[in-house]
Design an enzyme around this catalytic site. Structure first.
Site, PDB file in Angstrom:
ATOM      1  N   ASN A   1      37.084  46.296  46.487  1.00  0.00           N
ATOM      2  CA  ASN A   1      38.462  46.072  46.923  1.00  0.00           C
ATOM      3  C   ASN A   1      38.662  46.773  48.270  1.00  0.00           C
ATOM      4  O   ASN A   1      38.707  47.999  48.336  1.00  0.00           O
ATOM      5  CB  ASN A   1      39.411  46.629  45.855  1.00  0.00           C
ATOM      6  CG  ASN A   1      40.874  46.480  46.227  1.00  0.00           C
ATOM      7  OD1 ASN A   1      41.208  46.141  47.354  1.00  0.00           O
ATOM      8  ND2 ASN A   1      41.744  46.741  45.269  1.00  0.00           N
ATOM      9  N   HIS A  56      43.233  38.041  46.736  1.00  0.00           N
ATOM     10  CA  HIS A  56      42.868  39.437  47.029  1.00  0.00           C
ATOM     11  C   HIS A  56      41.679  39.801  46.143  1.00  0.00           C
ATOM     12  O   HIS A  56      41.668  39.549  44.933  1.00  0.00           O
ATOM     13  CB  HIS A  56      44.066  40.339  46.720  1.00  0.00           C
ATOM     14  CG  HIS A  56      43.750  41.797  46.787  1.00  0.00           C
ATOM     15  ND1 HIS A  56      42.990  42.346  47.784  1.00  0.00           N
ATOM     16  CD2 HIS A  56      44.091  42.826  45.957  1.00  0.00           C
ATOM     17  CE1 HIS A  56      42.875  43.652  47.581  1.00  0.00           C
ATOM     18  NE2 HIS A  56      43.534  43.965  46.484  1.00  0.00           N
ATOM     19  N   CYS A 111      47.576  46.544  49.622  1.00  0.00           N
ATOM     20  CA  CYS A 111      46.655  45.411  49.438  1.00  0.00           C
ATOM     21  C   CYS A 111      47.304  44.074  49.762  1.00  0.00           C
ATOM     22  O   CYS A 111      46.620  43.071  49.930  1.00  0.00           O
ATOM     23  CB  CYS A 111      46.091  45.393  48.029  1.00  0.00           C
ATOM     24  SG  CYS A 111      45.083  46.829  47.663  1.00  0.00           S
TER      25      CYS A 111
HETATM   26  N1  ACO Z   1      32.546  53.809  34.092  1.00  0.00           N
HETATM   27  C1  ACO Z   1      32.492  53.918  32.758  1.00  0.00           C
HETATM   28  N2  ACO Z   1      33.580  54.050  31.984  1.00  0.00           N
HETATM   29  C2  ACO Z   1      34.783  54.066  32.588  1.00  0.00           C
HETATM   30  C3  ACO Z   1      34.918  53.954  33.988  1.00  0.00           C
HETATM   31  C4  ACO Z   1      33.737  53.841  34.749  1.00  0.00           C
HETATM   32  N3  ACO Z   1      33.743  53.721  36.083  1.00  0.00           N
HETATM   33  N4  ACO Z   1      36.215  53.989  34.301  1.00  0.00           N
HETATM   34  C5  ACO Z   1      36.903  54.113  33.156  1.00  0.00           C
HETATM   35  N5  ACO Z   1      36.023  54.157  32.108  1.00  0.00           N
HETATM   36  C6  ACO Z   1      36.328  54.271  30.687  1.00  0.00           C
HETATM   37  C7  ACO Z   1      37.695  54.867  30.425  1.00  0.00           C
HETATM   38  O1  ACO Z   1      37.632  56.272  30.448  1.00  0.00           O
HETATM   39  C8  ACO Z   1      38.019  54.312  29.065  1.00  0.00           C
HETATM   40  O2  ACO Z   1      37.334  55.086  28.092  1.00  0.00           O
HETATM   41  P1  ACO Z   1      38.053  55.394  26.679  1.00  0.00           P
HETATM   42  O3  ACO Z   1      38.229  54.046  26.042  1.00  0.00           O
HETATM   43  O4  ACO Z   1      37.036  56.260  26.014  1.00  0.00           O
HETATM   44  O5  ACO Z   1      39.335  56.067  27.018  1.00  0.00           O
HETATM   45  C9  ACO Z   1      37.358  52.930  29.059  1.00  0.00           C
HETATM   46  O6  ACO Z   1      36.369  52.967  30.129  1.00  0.00           O
HETATM   47  C10 ACO Z   1      38.324  51.797  29.319  1.00  0.00           C
HETATM   48  O7  ACO Z   1      39.163  52.163  30.409  1.00  0.00           O
HETATM   49  P2  ACO Z   1      40.316  51.230  30.922  1.00  0.00           P
HETATM   50  O8  ACO Z   1      41.001  51.887  32.082  1.00  0.00           O
HETATM   51  O9  ACO Z   1      41.143  50.770  29.788  1.00  0.00           O
HETATM   52  O10 ACO Z   1      39.462  49.984  31.447  1.00  0.00           O
HETATM   53  P3  ACO Z   1      39.951  48.590  31.910  1.00  0.00           P
HETATM   54  O11 ACO Z   1      39.307  47.526  31.126  1.00  0.00           O
HETATM   55  O12 ACO Z   1      41.450  48.537  32.101  1.00  0.00           O
HETATM   56  O13 ACO Z   1      39.317  48.511  33.381  1.00  0.00           O
HETATM   57  C11 ACO Z   1      39.965  48.762  35.657  1.00  0.00           C
HETATM   58  C12 ACO Z   1      39.675  49.465  34.343  1.00  0.00           C
HETATM   59  C13 ACO Z   1      38.690  48.082  36.133  1.00  0.00           C
HETATM   60  C14 ACO Z   1      40.380  49.814  36.676  1.00  0.00           C
HETATM   61  C15 ACO Z   1      41.085  47.721  35.454  1.00  0.00           C
HETATM   62  O14 ACO Z   1      42.151  48.281  34.774  1.00  0.00           O
HETATM   63  C16 ACO Z   1      41.566  47.129  36.745  1.00  0.00           C
HETATM   64  O15 ACO Z   1      40.850  46.448  37.439  1.00  0.00           O
HETATM   65  N6  ACO Z   1      42.853  47.340  37.069  1.00  0.00           N
HETATM   66  C17 ACO Z   1      43.429  46.791  38.295  1.00  0.00           C
HETATM   67  C18 ACO Z   1      43.105  47.694  39.395  1.00  0.00           C
HETATM   68  C19 ACO Z   1      43.413  47.107  40.719  1.00  0.00           C
HETATM   69  O16 ACO Z   1      43.204  45.947  40.985  1.00  0.00           O
HETATM   70  N7  ACO Z   1      43.873  47.973  41.593  1.00  0.00           N
HETATM   71  C20 ACO Z   1      44.017  47.661  42.953  1.00  0.00           C
HETATM   72  C21 ACO Z   1      45.369  47.257  43.307  1.00  0.00           C
HETATM   73  S1  ACO Z   1      45.398  46.969  44.985  1.00  0.00           S
HETATM   74  C22 ACO Z   1      46.087  48.260  45.892  1.00  0.00           C
HETATM   75  O17 ACO Z   1      47.206  48.152  46.268  1.00  0.00           O
HETATM   76  C23 ACO Z   1      45.317  49.499  46.234  1.00  0.00           C
END
Ligand code: ACO
Length: 346
Positions: free
Chosen positions: A290, A260, A120
């Site tokens: 993304n 980004h 990314c």
């Molecule tokens: N729909 C509904 N529920 C979901 C989903 C979904 N799509 N995905 C996860 N959940 C649930 C999980 O299972 C969890 O449930 P639990 O509490 O019962 O265990 C709950 O939602 C919370 O999950 P978290 O992973 O803690 O959610 P978080 O608030 O951290 O959000 C997210 C997740 C959006 C992925 C966030 O962590 C994020 O944006 N991280 C950065 C990711 C990123 O930018 N990556 C790209 C990097 S760039 C590259 O190089 C490819």
């Protein structure tokens, strides 16, 4: 050895392409246990574009590149170097997607072409690499592309990752510019100790593909979302400040921040750290998700096309991603005429 004076490096053309197919959050809710409200609240993403089965990354890069060349008013035979930032190249290992794009674009034999693998952060890295060649006088016309088909490397049964990504391409042309205009400076960084947080475990030399590994879904994106989130929030502001400092500026000098496009919560947190009001922050993650290395050039294109960037503006781009990796570029915008940019067919 005498030091040669460096030239200014300007962006003289921009292009963008996204596949026609729109996938909404409701469409995703038919594939995995999720819903529009969760996705919008946690990420800000409402829809993303998905490439056709027969569309590879270079097929998205091609129209974006053609548009950038047209706007720069140069022809493919004038290009000296093509750099493609991608983590989803057409072929698993080689040749470089840049070489494939060279052939599709009709760029002359003998022009240089290579890919940059910084996921990314790829475009931010590639822009800085391309700028060095123009600054030193080695090349006069460099095409820098960020292009991805992330949809091809996702686990479409993993709701934690498949909702985040989309496909697309953005391109810019770099040419000599007056000193003090164009790309003023950059910072690039990497921390390999974070490699386990975000990767595609199998398919490389560490774990060549086998039917078992495919069955175990080790050939698709793996991510520890929370950890990546924490890293992203911190590094976005830090990289922007460091890049600005390297050219004697502060966040107060920024006219438009192009982060980004991974997640609006990450963007909002970075903007807060930099004390930037919403009108100085460009966001299009709601429409494209993304798109990895394509995200910054696509955002740059849309910001410019919509008039959010004016000649003389200070623009800061920031990327972060797997590696872990990050980078930021500081650009003083030149005068890229907006006429003739109507061929975007997305
Ligand atoms: N729909 C509904 N529920 C979901 C989903 C979904 N799509 N995905 C996860 N959940 C649930 C999980 O299972 C969890 O449930 P639990 O509490 O019962 O265990 C709950 O939602 C919370 O999950 P978290 O992973 O803690 O959610 P978080 O608030 O951290 O959000 C997210 C997740 C959006 C992925 C966030 O962590 C994020 O944006 N991280 C950065 C990711 C990123 O930018 N990556 C790209 C990097 S760039 C590259 O190089 C490819």
């Amino acid at each position: 050895m005498a030091t040669k004076e460096l030239r200014g490096v300007g962006i003289t053309g921009l292009g963008m392409y996204v596949p026609e197919r729109v996938m909404t959050n409701d469409d995703l809710a038919k594939l995995v246990d999720t819903n529009d409200e969760w996705i919008v609240t946690r990420t800000g993403i409402r829809e993303r574009r998905i490439a056709r089965e027969d569309q590879a990354t270079s097929d998205l890069a091609l129209p974006a590149s053609r548009q950038a060349l047209e706007i720069a008013r140069i022809t493919p035979d004038q290009i000296d170097l093509i750099i493609v930032a991608t983590c989803t190249g057409d072929m698993a290992a080689f040749p470089a997607t840049a070489s494939l794009l060279q052939e599709q674009l009709g760029v002359r034999r003998g022009a240089a072409a290579f890919d940059v693998a910084a996921v990314c952060s790829g475009f931010v890295y590639a822009l800085d690499v391309g700028a060095q060649y123009v600054a030193t006088g080695r090349y006069d016309k460099v095409l820098v592309v960020g292009a991805e088909t992330m949809s091809k490397v996702l686990d479409w049964s993993d709701r934690a990752t498949c909702i985040l990504f989309g496909d697309g391409a953005g391109a810019v042309v770099l040419q000599p510019a007056p000193v003090g205009e164009g790309i003023l400076g950059a910072v690039l960084g990497s921390d390999g100790s974070g490699a386990a947080l975000l990767n595609i475990p199998a398919g490389g030399s560490r774990a060549p593909l086998t039917p078992v590994l495919i069955e175990q879904k080790r050939n698709v994106v793996f991510m520890k979302g929370r950890e990546v989130f924490r890293f992203a929030v911190e590094i976005m502001g830090e990289a922007a400040v460091q890049a600005l400092e390297s050219v004697g500026m502060t966040p107060g000098d920024v006219d438009l921040f192009i982060p980004h496009q991974a997640n609006t919560r990450i963007i909002d947190a970075a903007a807060k750290r930099l004390d930037l009001p919403p009108e100085k922050v460009f966001v299009n993650v709601d429409r494209y998700g993304n798109t990895s290395a394509a995200s910054v050039p696509m955002a740059l294109f849309e910001a410019w096309q919509s008039g959010r960037i004016q000649p003389g503006d200070v623009v800061v781009t920031v990327g972060f991603g797997a590696g872990l990796s990050w980078g930021a570029n500081v650009i003083r915008w030149g005068n890229v005429p907006r006429e003739g940019d109507l061929r975007w067919t997305g």
